[in-house]
Design a protein around this motif. Structure first.
Motif, short mmCIF file in Angstrom:
data_model
loop_
_atom_site.label_atom_id
_atom_site.label_comp_id
_atom_site.label_asym_id
_atom_site.label_seq_id
_atom_site.Cartn_x
_atom_site.Cartn_y
_atom_site.Cartn_z
N LEU A 80 0.84 -1.19 0.00
CA LEU A 80 0.00 0.00 0.00
C LEU A 80 0.88 1.25 0.00
O LEU A 80 1.88 1.32 0.68
CB LEU A 80 -0.89 0.02 1.25
N ARG A 81 0.49 2.24 -0.80
CA ARG A 81 1.22 3.50 -0.80
C ARG A 81 0.24 4.64 -1.01
O ARG A 81 -0.85 4.45 -1.53
CB ARG A 81 2.29 3.53 -1.89
N ILE A 82 0.62 5.81 -0.59
CA ILE A 82 -0.21 6.99 -0.76
C ILE A 82 0.29 7.73 -1.99
O ILE A 82 1.48 8.02 -2.11
CB ILE A 82 -0.16 7.89 0.49
N VAL A 83 -0.61 8.03 -2.89
CA VAL A 83 -0.25 8.76 -4.09
C VAL A 83 -0.13 10.23 -3.73
O VAL A 83 -1.09 10.84 -3.26
CB VAL A 83 -1.32 8.56 -5.20
N LYS A 84 1.05 10.81 -3.93
CA LYS A 84 1.28 12.19 -3.51
C LYS A 84 0.44 13.20 -4.27
O LYS A 84 0.11 14.25 -3.75
CB LYS A 84 2.76 12.53 -3.64
N ALA A 85 0.06 12.89 -5.48
CA ALA A 85 -0.71 13.84 -6.29
C ALA A 85 -2.20 13.82 -5.95
O ALA A 85 -2.95 14.68 -6.40
CB ALA A 85 -0.53 13.52 -7.78
N TYR A 86 -2.64 12.89 -5.14
CA TYR A 86 -4.07 12.78 -4.80
C TYR A 86 -4.52 13.96 -3.96
O TYR A 86 -3.88 14.36 -3.00
CB TYR A 86 -4.35 11.49 -4.04
N ARG A 87 -5.64 14.54 -4.34
CA ARG A 87 -6.27 15.60 -3.56
C ARG A 87 -7.74 15.24 -3.42
O ARG A 87 -8.44 15.04 -4.41
CB ARG A 87 -6.16 16.97 -4.23
N SER A 88 -8.22 15.17 -2.22
CA SER A 88 -9.60 14.81 -1.96
C SER A 88 -10.55 15.89 -2.48
O SER A 88 -10.28 17.08 -2.35
CB SER A 88 -9.82 14.62 -0.47
N LEU A 89 -11.64 15.46 -3.07
CA LEU A 89 -12.65 16.41 -3.53
C LEU A 89 -13.57 16.82 -2.40
O LEU A 89 -14.26 17.82 -2.47
CB LEU A 89 -13.47 15.79 -4.66
N ILE A 90 -13.59 16.03 -1.35
CA ILE A 90 -14.44 16.29 -0.20
C ILE A 90 -13.55 16.64 0.98
O ILE A 90 -12.71 15.84 1.38
CB ILE A 90 -15.31 15.06 0.14
N THR A 91 -13.70 17.84 1.48
CA THR A 91 -12.90 18.23 2.64
C THR A 91 -13.84 18.67 3.76
O THR A 91 -14.95 19.11 3.52
CB THR A 91 -11.95 19.39 2.30
N GLY A 92 -13.37 18.54 4.94
CA GLY A 92 -14.17 18.94 6.09
C GLY A 92 -13.64 18.28 7.34
O GLY A 92 -12.66 17.54 7.30
N PRO A 93 -14.26 18.53 8.44
CA PRO A 93 -13.78 17.96 9.69
C PRO A 93 -13.96 16.43 9.73
O PRO A 93 -14.89 15.90 9.13
CB PRO A 93 -14.65 18.63 10.75
N ASP A 94 -13.04 15.79 10.38
CA ASP A 94 -13.13 14.34 10.60
C ASP A 94 -13.65 14.10 12.00
O ASP A 94 -13.58 14.98 12.86
CB ASP A 94 -11.76 13.68 10.44
N ALA A 95 -14.17 12.92 12.22
CA ALA A 95 -14.71 12.61 13.53
C ALA A 95 -14.45 11.15 13.87
O ALA A 95 -14.20 10.33 13.00
CB ALA A 95 -16.21 12.89 13.56
N LEU A 96 -14.51 10.87 15.13
CA LEU A 96 -14.36 9.51 15.64
C LEU A 96 -15.50 9.30 16.62
O LEU A 96 -15.75 10.17 17.46
CB LEU A 96 -13.01 9.37 16.35
N GLY A 97 -16.19 8.21 16.51
CA GLY A 97 -17.31 7.94 17.40
C GLY A 97 -17.07 6.73 18.27
O GLY A 97 -16.42 5.78 17.86
N VAL A 98 -17.55 6.80 19.48
CA VAL A 98 -17.52 5.65 20.39
C VAL A 98 -18.91 5.52 21.01
O VAL A 98 -19.67 6.48 21.08
CB VAL A 98 -16.45 5.80 21.50
N ARG A 99 -19.22 4.34 21.47
CA ARG A 99 -20.51 4.11 22.12
C ARG A 99 -20.60 4.90 23.42
O ARG A 99 -19.59 5.14 24.07
CB ARG A 99 -20.68 2.62 22.42
N LYS A 100 -21.79 5.29 23.79
CA LYS A 100 -21.99 6.02 25.04
C LYS A 100 -21.48 5.25 26.24
O LYS A 100 -21.04 5.83 27.23
CB LYS A 100 -23.47 6.34 25.23
N THR A 101 -21.53 3.93 26.15
CA THR A 101 -21.09 3.09 27.27
C THR A 101 -19.57 2.96 27.34
O THR A 101 -19.06 2.36 28.28
CB THR A 101 -21.71 1.69 27.14
N ASP A 102 -18.85 3.51 26.35
CA ASP A 102 -17.39 3.40 26.33
C ASP A 102 -16.72 4.69 26.81
O ASP A 102 -15.79 5.20 26.20
CB ASP A 102 -16.90 3.06 24.92
N GLY A 103 -17.19 5.21 27.93
CA GLY A 103 -16.65 6.45 28.47
C GLY A 103 -15.17 6.40 28.76
O GLY A 103 -14.44 7.36 28.53
N GLU A 104 -14.69 5.27 29.26
CA GLU A 104 -13.27 5.13 29.59
C GLU A 104 -12.43 5.15 28.31
O GLU A 104 -11.36 5.76 28.27
CB GLU A 104 -13.03 3.84 30.37
#
Length: 64
Positions: free
Chosen positions: A7-31
């Motif tokens: 696997l490699r990242i193509v340096k010329a790639y530019r995403s057409l969709i930009t914006g904030p990223d997020a990470l979600g966890v279950r409400k029960t996974d407070g720790e």
């Protein structure tokens, strides 16, 4: 190196969709959420977050 050795990242790639990223966890996974937030805070404070994004040509700005 894991399962994706070719696997490699193509340096010329530019995403057409930009914006904030997020990470979600279950409400029960407070720790887990607390551990993730602590780790992200450390990466922001020591400059690691900025260097990772800079490596791929992205200017990173903290949403804080």
């Amino acid at each position: 190196m894991g399962h994706f050795q070719n696997l490699r990242i193509v340096k010329a790639y530019r995403s057409l969709i930009t914006g904030p990223d997020a990470l979600g966890v279950r409400k029960t996974d407070g720790e887990l959420l607390k551990k993730i937030n602590t780790s992200l805070d450390k990466l922001k404070a020591n400059g690691t977050m900025s260097s990772i994004f800079a490596k791929y040509g992205i200017e990173w700005k903290s949403p804080d």
